[in-house]
Scaffold this active site. Structure first.
Site, mmCIF file in Angstrom:
data_model
loop_
_atom_site.group_PDB
_atom_site.id
_atom_site.type_symbol
_atom_site.label_atom_id
_atom_site.label_comp_id
_atom_site.label_asym_id
_atom_site.label_seq_id
_atom_site.Cartn_x
_atom_site.Cartn_y
_atom_site.Cartn_z
ATOM 1 N N ASP A 75 52.054 111.806 50.755
ATOM 2 C CA ASP A 75 52.336 113.111 51.293
ATOM 3 C C ASP A 75 50.845 113.480 51.454
ATOM 4 O OD1 ASP A 75 54.970 113.333 50.292
ATOM 5 O OD2 ASP A 75 54.370 114.241 48.604
HETATM 6 N N1 URA Z 1 56.490 111.043 45.587
HETATM 7 C C1 URA Z 1 55.233 112.030 46.274
HETATM 8 O O1 URA Z 1 56.359 112.830 45.498
HETATM 9 N N2 URA Z 1 55.095 112.337 46.826
HETATM 10 C C2 URA Z 1 54.217 111.109 47.089
HETATM 11 O O2 URA Z 1 53.172 111.253 48.268
HETATM 12 C C3 URA Z 1 54.350 110.329 47.035
HETATM 13 C C4 URA Z 1 55.409 109.796 45.682
#
Ligand code: URA
Length: 240
Positions: free
Chosen positions: A106
């Site tokens: 993310d």
């Molecule tokens: N899980 C998440 O919620 N975000 C990420 O970036 C990676 C794994």
């Protein structure tokens, strides 16, 4: 092996930007199978041709693998019109390799992301059948306990009804834990905690497929995978 432009090949091999390589070509010091080449658009097959810059033989690297410590605020994409991407953080030499992020973090997640131009590796590393392990450090907004550890162990039903595979939660301090998952659903770690009535305040990936984030890399920095890390990749590629 597809043919590639001579300026791209020479640039990728460490002789400078495409502009600099154009200047090198003009100097008539680039040879393909013994013939001087000056046209930057000329296409060559680096696997079958002997290509020299001066007296230096170019050793072509087909696939490149890089680890990056992704900073916050950068998206896991090759290109975006508005947002800064992990590929924008590469230097010019690596930008010529057409690398892309293997998987996604993310925008606000930090830590280990592998960049490569090896589509076969990406496919295997991300295949849901491979169960490649990802390790995260999560800071959450509430105290964690044994109940949470058990819930991760049993699999957690997410907001869309999907039940996760058994995962590992190791409590590091009151509101901090190490999470190990073997799948990669959208926002998975955040949604796992949300399903348990918590919220992730920060998330950092510290390992992927047995490759650990190099702690000496500052956010935004990257380096090539070393020999040991490359062996992990080779192993992953050799398994069915
Ligand atoms: N899980 C998440 O919620 N975000 C990420 O970036 C990676 C794994």
């Amino acid at each position: 092996m597809p043919m590639m432009r001579i300026d791209k090949l020479v640039s990728q091999s460490g002789f400078g930007s495409r502009k600099e390589v154009k200047a090198i070509l003009k100097q008539k010091v680039v040879f393909v199978d013994g013939e001087v080449v000056t046209d930057p658009q000329m296409r060559v097959n680096p696997e079958t041709s002997a290509i020299y810059v001066g007296d230096v033989l170019i050793e072509y690297e087909k696939y490149v693998y890089v680890m990056m410590n992704k900073p916050e605020g950068v998206i896991s994409a090759s290109y975006d019109e508005e947002e800064q991407t992990v590929c924008d953080l590469l230097d010019e030499k690596h930008q010529w390799h057409d690398l892309f992020p293997v998987g996604r973090l993310d925008k606000d997640t930090t830590g280990l992301i592998i960049l490569s131009n090896d589509g076969g590796f990406a496919h295997r590393a991300l295949s849901p059948k491979k169960h490649v392990e990802k390790v995260y450090i999560a800071q959450v907004d509430r105290e964690l306990g044994e109940k949470d550890v058990k819930a991760f162990e049993n699999g957690i039903t997410l907001d869309d009804g999907y039940k996760t595979m058994p995962a590992n939660l190791e409590i590091l301090s009151e509101k901090e834990a190490k999470v190990i998952i073997k799948e990669g659903k959208f926002h998975q770690v955040k949604r796992m905690f949300e399903a348990l009535g918590g919220s992730v305040l920060s998330l950092k990936r510290v390992a992927f497929a047995g490759i650990n984030l190099d702690a000496s890399l500052a956010p935004g920095q990257f380096r090539r995978l070393d020999e040991k890390e490359m062996n992990i990749i080779v192993n992953l590629l050799s398994k069915d």
